[in-house]
Design a protein around this motif. Structure first.
Motif, short mmCIF file in Angstrom:
data_model
loop_
_atom_site.label_atom_id
_atom_site.label_comp_id
_atom_site.label_asym_id
_atom_site.label_seq_id
_atom_site.Cartn_x
_atom_site.Cartn_y
_atom_site.Cartn_z
N LYS A 85 0.77 -6.66 -7.49
CA LYS A 85 0.16 -6.16 -6.26
C LYS A 85 0.07 -7.25 -5.21
O LYS A 85 0.08 -8.45 -5.52
N PHE A 86 0.00 -6.81 -3.97
CA PHE A 86 -0.21 -7.67 -2.81
C PHE A 86 -1.53 -7.23 -2.19
O PHE A 86 -1.60 -6.21 -1.50
N ALA B 40 -0.24 -8.18 5.36
CA ALA B 40 0.95 -8.98 5.58
C ALA B 40 0.94 -9.58 6.97
O ALA B 40 0.40 -9.01 7.92
N VAL C 127 7.27 -10.57 0.76
CA VAL C 127 6.36 -10.56 -0.38
C VAL C 127 7.18 -10.48 -1.66
O VAL C 127 7.92 -9.52 -1.87
N ILE D 131 6.92 -10.27 -5.69
CA ILE D 131 6.08 -10.01 -6.85
C ILE D 131 6.95 -10.25 -8.08
O ILE D 131 8.00 -9.63 -8.24
#
Length: 251
Positions: A206-207, A211, A217, A219
């Motif tokens: 997860k982020f 942003a 991003v 992961i």
């Protein structure tokens, strides 16, 4: 075809893997939001070595092409993202170029998603799986802001193994609310009905934050994961934020 060439024109330079891909020269040159440079090939220079080294010396370079194809006289370097399995449709001026991007699973996968945002007719879900990103926000995908719509799912057709999921937020300040609190989940079972049933999928990563402009991003799972379905779901607690993703890679 793979090229494994020095990343610098000096002895001991780190080797860099580059994969060949067919793409229209006009498509690369018309990408107005990218960084690119066209260079004359010096007399006697080998196009592959010269263009590869020029690309490697630029931290923004993701693609290089020697052109025209029969007898190259120029080298085009660009930061446009072209995946190795991208399928070009404009063959009139197609070139064999070389990309630094890995061969991934997202390109050409089957995609489903929440309802497309009605104000952005070009931001279709298929943009996420076409293997090309030119940094134009209209090459992203945008869903409606309803919580039931802020998701996408990739279907590889059968379980595939991977360790990385890379997501690109849009390249402006709206990224803070349109890519915010995002989860990536995976499964081998039949695709579920969003959004509540996504909890039946295993959490890949997860982020948790918002942003920044154009943020990439990544992961990464500690170990390879094998799954047929990969889903991205935005959980941001707002009734007005729609979900925008501009590029995805799974490898």
């Amino acid at each position: 075809m793979l090229l494994l060439l020095p990343s610098a024109p000096v002895e001991g330079g780190e080797l860099r893997l580059m994969r060949s891909v067919l793409i229209s020269l006009q498509r690369v040159q018309a990408a107005s939001n990218t960084e690119q440079e066209s260079l004359d090939l010096p007399p006697g220079a080998r196009p592959a070595l010269y263009c590869s080294n020029k690309c490697s010396l630029l931290d923004w370079c993701q693609l290089w092409c020697a052109y025209p194809s029969n007898t190259p006289t120029h080298c085009l370097v660009s930061n446009i993202i072209v995946m190795p399995t991208y399928q070009e449709t404009n063959m009139a001026d197609v070139l064999t170029c070389h990309t630094t991007r890995p061969k991934d699973l997202a390109t050409n996968a089957i995609i489903t998603a929440g309802t497309q945002h009605m104000s952005y007719q070009l931001r279709v879900k298929e943009n996420l799986v076409d293997g090309l990103y030119n940094y134009d926000v209209d090459h992203c995908t945008s869903t409606m802001s309803n919580k039931n719509d802020r998701w996408f799912t990739l279907d590889f057709g059968q379980p595939k193994c991977f360790q990385h999921v890379i997501l690109h937020a849009q390249g402006n300040n709206f990224a803070t609310e349109r890519f915010n609190n995002v989860q990536v989940r995976v499964s081998n079972v039949t695709a579920v009905t969003p959004p509540a049933d996504f909890t039946a999928y295993d959490l890949f990563g997860k982020f948790p934050g918002e942003a920044s402009k154009g943020q990439v991003v990544e992961i990464k799972s500690p170990m390879p994961v094998c799954a047929r379905f990969v889903t991205g779901h935005m959980l941001y607690n707002s009734d007005f934020a729609y979900f925008t993703v501009c590029h995805i890679e799974v490898f």
